[in-house]
Design an enzyme around this catalytic site. Structure first.
Site, PDB file in Angstrom:
ATOM      1  CE  LYS A  42      33.124  30.353   4.280  1.00 51.31           C
ATOM      2  NZ  LYS A  42      32.027  31.038   3.550  1.00 51.31           N
ATOM      3  N   GLY A  43      39.817  30.985   3.183  1.00 50.88           N
ATOM      4  CA  GLY A  43      40.725  31.439   2.129  1.00 50.88           C
ATOM      5  C   GLY A  43      41.938  30.559   1.887  1.00 50.88           C
ATOM      6  CD  GLU A  98      45.164  33.394   7.304  1.00 53.88           C
ATOM      7  OE1 GLU A  98      44.527  32.758   6.455  1.00 53.88           O
ATOM      8  OE2 GLU A  98      44.625  33.977   8.269  1.00 53.88           O
ATOM      9  CG  ASP A  99      44.044  33.657   2.994  1.00 53.84           C
ATOM     10  OD1 ASP A  99      44.394  34.095   4.113  1.00 53.84           O
ATOM     11  OD2 ASP A  99      42.888  33.794   2.554  1.00 53.84           O
ATOM     12  CG  ASP A 102      45.377  43.250   5.812  1.00 55.80           C
ATOM     13  OD1 ASP A 102      46.097  43.841   5.015  1.00 55.80           O
ATOM     14  OD2 ASP A 102      44.287  43.699   6.202  1.00 55.80           O
ATOM     15  CE  LYS A 130      46.781  42.982   1.018  1.00 53.24           C
ATOM     16  NZ  LYS A 130      45.425  43.524   1.219  1.00 53.24           N
ATOM     17  CG  PHE A 151      41.050  43.723  -1.429  1.00 53.86           C
ATOM     18  CD1 PHE A 151      41.095  43.661  -0.043  1.00 53.86           C
ATOM     19  CD2 PHE A 151      40.263  42.814  -2.115  1.00 53.86           C
ATOM     20  CE1 PHE A 151      40.349  42.710   0.643  1.00 53.86           C
ATOM     21  CE2 PHE A 151      39.512  41.862  -1.432  1.00 53.86           C
ATOM     22  CZ  PHE A 151      39.556  41.821  -0.049  1.00 53.86           C
ATOM     23  CB  VAL A 152      45.346  40.274  -4.025  1.00 51.49           C
ATOM     24  CG1 VAL A 152      46.363  41.291  -4.498  1.00 51.49           C
ATOM     25  CG2 VAL A 152      45.716  39.773  -2.631  1.00 51.49           C
ATOM     26  CG  ASP A 158      36.540  36.290   0.439  1.00 51.90           C
ATOM     27  OD1 ASP A 158      37.558  36.291   1.171  1.00 51.90           O
ATOM     28  OD2 ASP A 158      35.452  36.754   0.807  1.00 51.90           O
ATOM     29  NE  ARG A 164      35.871  32.098  -0.142  1.00 53.17           N
ATOM     30  CZ  ARG A 164      36.435  32.752   0.877  1.00 53.17           C
ATOM     31  NH1 ARG A 164      37.739  32.835   0.959  1.00 53.17           N
ATOM     32  NH2 ARG A 164      35.691  33.312   1.807  1.00 53.17           N
TER      33      ARG A 164
END
Ligand code: IMP
Ligand code: MG
Length: 179
Positions: A42-43, A98-99, A102, A130, A151-152, A158, A164
């Site tokens: 969803k991000g 993609e948001d 990682d 990252k 962590f953002v 989220d 969000r």
């Protein structure tokens, strides 16, 4: 600022600048091609909506949802498709949106999947990356910004499905996630 946010990493203005730059590259690279814009739920929805409005190329959109097994904070490396796209990817120029990347496990798997479906091309556009956390050698062709290992949340990202809706990207206070 939201009470759970320690600091703002990327302001609304900065995000708009990064999105402008990404759109410029995509518009140039796909000028004479048709694009299948695959938004990873969803991000990515907030970023994807802003990026999409800046595209001048011929574009269709579709949605996909993947989930990693294991706990929510640690990527396990095995990825499950919860929702698949409706378009046939064969022969299409797929751009996965993609948001944040990682470990890279999710995108590694998705890129391979579209290659197996005989897409004409498969590229990745991510707002954030990252690099310190990478566990795979997945190539991301379009990266808005590289960020440190923190962590953002916000702008679609989220923590436990919260935050969000924040218009900026911020670092969560460690006490919120027990860090
Ligand atoms: P990867 O498979 O480890 O690259 O996982 C990428 C996914 O993990 C992203 O699509 C996010 O949903 C989530 N994620 C990774 N880092 C963060 C973060 O800092 N904030 C929020 N979500 C994150
Ligand atoms: Mg998430």
């Amino acid at each position: 600022m939201n009470k759970d946010i320690k600091s703002i990493l990327l302001s609304e203005e900065k995000i708009a600048e990064l999105t402008d730059a990404l759109a410029k590259q995509i518009n140039r690279d796909y000028a004479d091609k048709e694009l299948l814009f695959v938004i990873i739920l969803k991000g990515s929805v907030v970023f994807a909506a802003d990026l999409l409005r800046r595209l001048t190329v011929n574009v269709k959109i579709d949605f996909m949802q993947a989930s990693s097994y294991g706990t929510s904070s640690v990527s396990s490396g095995s990825v499950k498709i919860k929702k698949d796209i409706e378009n046939d990817a064969a022969g299409k120029n797929v751009l996965i949106v993609e948001d944040i990347v990682d470990s890279g496990n999710t995108l590694f798997k998705l890129k391979k999947l579209f290659e197996e479906r005989n897409a004409a091309s498969v590229k990745i556009c991510t707002l954030l990356s990252k690099p310190e956390r990478r566990e795979t050698d997945v190539v991301c062709e379009y990266v808005g910004a590289e960020i440190p290992d923190e962590f953002v949340v916000g702008y679609g990202l989220d923590y436990n499905e919260q935050y969000r809706n924040l218009p900026y990207i911020g670092v969560l206070k460690p006490e919120v996630y027990g860090g």
